[in-house]
Motif scaffolding. Sequence first.
Motif, short mmCIF file in Angstrom:
data_model
loop_
_atom_site.label_atom_id
_atom_site.label_comp_id
_atom_site.label_asym_id
_atom_site.label_seq_id
_atom_site.Cartn_x
_atom_site.Cartn_y
_atom_site.Cartn_z
N THR A 368 0.82 -1.20 0.00
CA THR A 368 0.00 0.00 0.00
C THR A 368 0.86 1.25 0.00
O THR A 368 0.60 2.21 -0.75
N LEU A 372 0.83 4.13 -2.79
CA LEU A 372 0.52 5.51 -2.44
C LEU A 372 1.65 6.46 -2.82
O LEU A 372 1.41 7.61 -3.21
N ASN A 375 1.32 7.01 -6.40
CA ASN A 375 0.14 7.86 -6.56
C ASN A 375 0.52 9.33 -6.40
O ASN A 375 0.22 10.18 -7.25
N LEU A 464 -6.66 1.43 -5.55
CA LEU A 464 -5.74 2.56 -5.47
C LEU A 464 -5.36 3.06 -6.87
O LEU A 464 -5.21 4.27 -7.09
N THR A 468 -5.98 6.70 -8.44
CA THR A 468 -4.88 7.49 -8.98
C THR A 468 -5.28 8.14 -10.31
O THR A 468 -5.02 9.33 -10.54
#
Length: 514
Positions: A368, A372, A375, A464, A468
Amino acid sequence: MHLLTHSHRLQILYCFAVGFSVCYALISIILKRAEHLGKRNREFHHGHKTPVPRLGGLALAGAFALVALTIYFVLPIPSASANSLAVVAFGSLAMFGLGFWDDLRPLSAKLKLAGQVAIASAVYFSNVRIEIFKNPLTDTEMSLGVLSYSITVLWLVSITNLINLIDGIDGLAGGICLMLMFLLANVGMGGDSGFSMLLAITVAGSLIAFLRFNYPPAKIYMGDGGAYFLGFVIGVLSIVNSHKGTVAAALIAPAFALALPIVDVGLAVLRRGLRGLPVFRPDQKHIHHHLITLGISRERTLLNLYTVCLLCLFLAFGVFYLQGRMLPLYTGLLFLVLIIAGHMSGYTKNWFEISSQLGKSLALRKETQYALTLNRWLVMEVERHGSVDELWEDYQFVIRKLGFSKVKIVLPNGTTNFWQAEDFEDGTTDFHYAAHEISDGTVIELAANKTMMSEILFNLLGDLTAETWYKIALRWRLLNKSPLRFPMIATTDLISRREPLRGDILPSPSGVMP
């Protein structure tokens, strides 16, 4: 039982009527004037494809403020109660202002939390606080001392955020708060501060008017402003009704009535924590989302949740009227209701899924954090892009780094683009497949090799990755003042990928970003 006089009945009728009529009138005005604001307030996890204004909290707070002023200046109430009324009114409206600010111009989670703590602290230092712990089974009391501040602030901030977190389906938060208002009106009926009953009745009337427009399909949302306002009103009226700050049935009963949202939010916090996601990040894993994925309509889902909350409300009334003397029995009944409801909806499977992730949480958190990081990098890169082609190339880079084998994006304007690895074979059972439809109408299809990515990881990274794209597309439109449109039909990666296989317990991949 507290008997109402004719004067009290007239006051109740006035407050209810003002709450309903003012809220109804303000929402009607908002719907006519706020269409352009609604277009700015689409969110990645929202289920509506058309813009819905998030200004319903303005109508709720407006009706509340009018009645609070009437009570303060017109009704003959003791000076101590007048001071408490002023604290409740200013605190509730300040919390609404914080959320309303976020509706108009999004604030960071840290800044919002700091604002909530500041408002709750101001209420505490204005002498509306939890000071004494009372055991409802033995009636023994214990002064909280220095813990009074922490417990008061924690109670107010927790209830405020609880209502905001459950506001994920049309009519849910408003309906649950309506039930709480009837409970708080009954709790305040026999209290020293009669204004608390009138304020609860006012908010109940406002919520009935609001639900007229918020019932599926919603024409308006309460927004963060409305959710913060309602949560704070519930929390602060519970303290006022608890008779000189004694934690007794007046505080326990609302907690019972909020049992379903508390369990739902508790599981959400645990789920996000195990996966390394921000606690306040919205997702589509709540109870109502689960019911909708089973094919149940939004309206029926809402009615099912209302039914469970009503059962919890009846238990809350029992706790209050018996002053907590049979608390163990009612607690057992509450758990029974929640377990049966969870089993009938199939949601208990999610509980076991969370427990199965405990041993894999470290790996999930690493994956994750890696996603991120990519992202955030890509969102910042948007400012450097001179064309949609460059944006698409960097998005492909992220897709490859996360281990996906294919991505296809269909924009609302009909233009399409896709990338796939040369070893990808469409339609085979060796790949995970998922489609994400976001609120602006964009559809994102993803695929990944099962030998490289587990199903849990695929679902997590897929969510995710779709988010994004939503963020970079939104930022592109804001920077370039034009809709995003693909100039090409498709692109294909002809270079074979050389990345390690990844499962549940492998560390996040390494790589240097361009």
